[in-house]
Design a protein around this motif. Structure first.
Motif, PDB file in Angstrom:
ATOM      1  N   GLU A 240       0.838  -1.198   0.000  1.00 14.26           N
ATOM      2  CA  GLU A 240       0.000   0.000   0.000  1.00 14.26           C
ATOM      3  C   GLU A 240       0.875   1.249   0.000  1.00 14.26           C
ATOM      4  O   GLU A 240       1.854   1.335   0.755  1.00 14.26           O
ATOM      5  N   ILE A 241       0.492   2.227  -0.830  1.00 12.29           N
ATOM      6  CA  ILE A 241       1.266   3.458  -0.944  1.00 12.29           C
ATOM      7  C   ILE A 241       0.339   4.663  -1.015  1.00 12.29           C
ATOM      8  O   ILE A 241      -0.857   4.534  -1.266  1.00 12.29           O
ATOM      9  N   GLU A 242       0.931   5.830  -0.797  1.00 13.11           N
ATOM     10  CA  GLU A 242       0.308   7.096  -1.171  1.00 13.11           C
ATOM     11  C   GLU A 242       1.106   7.657  -2.336  1.00 13.11           C
ATOM     12  O   GLU A 242       2.336   7.723  -2.274  1.00 13.11           O
ATOM     13  N   MET A 243       0.420   8.064  -3.408  1.00 12.91           N
ATOM     14  CA  MET A 243       1.111   8.648  -4.553  1.00 12.91           C
ATOM     15  C   MET A 243       1.416  10.114  -4.265  1.00 12.91           C
ATOM     16  O   MET A 243       0.518  10.944  -4.184  1.00 12.91           O
ATOM     17  N   SER A 244       2.699  10.412  -4.110  1.00 12.61           N
ATOM     18  CA  SER A 244       3.114  11.781  -3.777  1.00 12.61           C
ATOM     19  C   SER A 244       4.341  12.215  -4.582  1.00 12.61           C
ATOM     20  O   SER A 244       5.035  13.147  -4.190  1.00 12.61           O
ATOM     21  N   ARG A 245       4.610  11.529  -5.686  1.00 10.70           N
ATOM     22  CA  ARG A 245       5.719  11.936  -6.548  1.00 10.70           C
ATOM     23  C   ARG A 245       5.355  13.237  -7.265  1.00 10.70           C
ATOM     24  O   ARG A 245       4.201  13.462  -7.646  1.00 10.70           O
ATOM     25  N   GLY A 246       6.359  14.074  -7.508  1.00 15.74           N
ATOM     26  CA  GLY A 246       6.126  15.381  -8.095  1.00 15.74           C
ATOM     27  C   GLY A 246       5.441  15.363  -9.443  1.00 15.74           C
ATOM     28  O   GLY A 246       4.567  16.198  -9.718  1.00 15.74           O
ATOM     29  N   GLU A 247       5.802  14.400 -10.295  1.00 12.97           N
ATOM     30  CA  GLU A 247       5.219  14.401 -11.637  1.00 12.97           C
ATOM     31  C   GLU A 247       3.738  14.027 -11.633  1.00 12.97           C
ATOM     32  O   GLU A 247       3.040  14.225 -12.634  1.00 12.97           O
ATOM     33  N   PHE A 248       3.236  13.517 -10.497  1.00 17.92           N
ATOM     34  CA  PHE A 248       1.823  13.172 -10.378  1.00 17.92           C
ATOM     35  C   PHE A 248       1.019  14.251  -9.647  1.00 17.92           C
ATOM     36  O   PHE A 248      -0.209  14.164  -9.609  1.00 17.92           O
ATOM     37  N   MET A 249       1.691  15.236  -9.054  1.00 13.42           N
ATOM     38  CA  MET A 249       0.970  16.242  -8.267  1.00 13.42           C
ATOM     39  C   MET A 249       0.124  17.124  -9.176  1.00 13.42           C
ATOM     40  O   MET A 249       0.529  17.516 -10.257  1.00 13.42           O
ATOM     41  N   ASN A 250      -1.073  17.448  -8.689  1.00 15.64           N
ATOM     42  CA  ASN A 250      -2.056  18.115  -9.540  1.00 15.64           C
ATOM     43  C   ASN A 250      -1.608  19.477 -10.047  1.00 15.64           C
ATOM     44  O   ASN A 250      -1.984  19.889 -11.149  1.00 15.64           O
ATOM     45  N   PHE A 251      -0.762  20.205  -9.298  1.00 15.42           N
ATOM     46  CA  PHE A 251      -0.363  21.536  -9.767  1.00 15.42           C
ATOM     47  C   PHE A 251       0.558  21.467 -10.980  1.00 15.42           C
ATOM     48  O   PHE A 251       0.750  22.463 -11.683  1.00 15.42           O
ATOM     49  N   ASN A 252       1.133  20.294 -11.240  1.00 21.08           N
ATOM     50  CA  ASN A 252       1.961  20.110 -12.437  1.00 21.08           C
ATOM     51  C   ASN A 252       1.138  19.721 -13.660  1.00 21.08           C
ATOM     52  O   ASN A 252       1.707  19.497 -14.735  1.00 21.08           O
ATOM     53  N   LYS A 253      -0.178  19.650 -13.482  1.00 19.49           N
ATOM     54  CA  LYS A 253      -1.113  19.345 -14.576  1.00 19.49           C
ATOM     55  C   LYS A 253      -0.704  18.094 -15.360  1.00 19.49           C
ATOM     56  O   LYS A 253      -0.510  18.130 -16.576  1.00 19.49           O
TER      57      LYS A 253
END
Length: 265
Positions: free
Chosen positions: A55-68
């Motif tokens: 189990e993980i939380e997705m928190s990588r930068g390329e997936f963050m919403n502000f990077n669209k």
């Protein structure tokens, strides 16, 4: 050995019996994906499989919403983790300033199969977060954070509790024990105050207040063993996601920290 009722009470008071807290229930240990921000997602999945992290939380930068990010990025990743037997239970969307931000985050979280979103909405949008996430049957965790040389809306347990006042149980807290210490607060006190509203925990250890230098669990100021005991005491059922925000070769450190966290779980 058998005990009468009186004998049992005497044995317990004398410490002759050691009954583990929350016997039979283990805390769930996973990883925050930002831990592996310096390697590819394929290499990250290989590491997760080697560590038997499911189990993980997705928190990588390329997936963050502000990077669209494009939706295809999420779909491709979902296929890979499904094949690896890994679940993404939460999506980290740090920028929730308006309805469109939340709607986009929900879309991405749905693709990943998440039941929770972590972020830092403030003000009027909080009501929309509550209503929309309730409609979706998902939960939302307000994330506390430390930023050098500037005040953040959510630094203390009290900051978060004020934001939660008047909101339904849909909205709670994703507690980052490292940032709590960075902001000068106590981790165990934070777990006690926020316990009923905890959705997720970010587990890390911090070298010193007023900074963000990560150190292996147990080597900093976060009181990790006491935090884990308190999470046991309150019967926390959510994910405890190890985060190790450090550059360079971290793989051995992560392996040792996952092992340490599991021993305390």
């Amino acid at each position: 050995m058998t005990y009468t009722r009186r004998g049992l009470a005497q044995a317990l008071s004398a410490g002759a019996l050691c009954v583990p807290l929350m016997a039979g229930r283990r805390l769930k240990i996973g990883i925050g994906a930002y831990t592996y921000h310096a390697i590819s997602t394929d290499a990250m999945i290989d590491q997760l499989r080697a560590l038997k992290v499911t189990e993980i939380e997705m928190s990588r930068g390329e997936f963050m919403n502000f990077n669209k990010p494009p939706a295809e990025l999420f779909g491709s990743f979902r296929s890979k983790i499904d094949a690896a037997g890994i679940r993404c239970v939460s999506y980290y969307a740090p920028t929730i300033k308006d309805k469109a931000d939340l709607d986009g985050a929900i879309r991405f979280a749905r693709i990943l199969g998440c039941s929770n979103i972590t972020g830092d909405p403030t003000g009027g949008v909080l009501k929309y977060v509550d209503e929309r996430m309730s409609e979706e049957g998902m939960s939302f965790g307000i994330h506390n954070h430390y930023f050098k040389n500037r005040k953040f809306d959510y630094e203390s347990p009290e900051d978060i509790l004020r934001a939660l006042d008047g909101l339904s149980e849909t909205v709670g807290c994703t507690l980052d024990v490292g940032h709590i210490v960075s902001c000068g607060h106590d981790t165990v006190d934070a777990v006690r105050k926020l316990g009923p509203r905890l959705k997720l925990v970010h587990l890390k250890d911090i070298q010193a207040r007023g900074g963000e230098v990560n150190v292996p669990l147990g080597q900093g100021l976060c009181r990790i063993p006491e935090v884990m005991k308190e999470l046991h005491r309150i019967g926390f059922k959510g994910l405890i996601a190890l985060e190790y925000e450090k550059d360079g070769d971290i793989l051995d450190d992560v392996r040792r920290q996952i092992a340490a966290a599991r021993k305390m779980a």
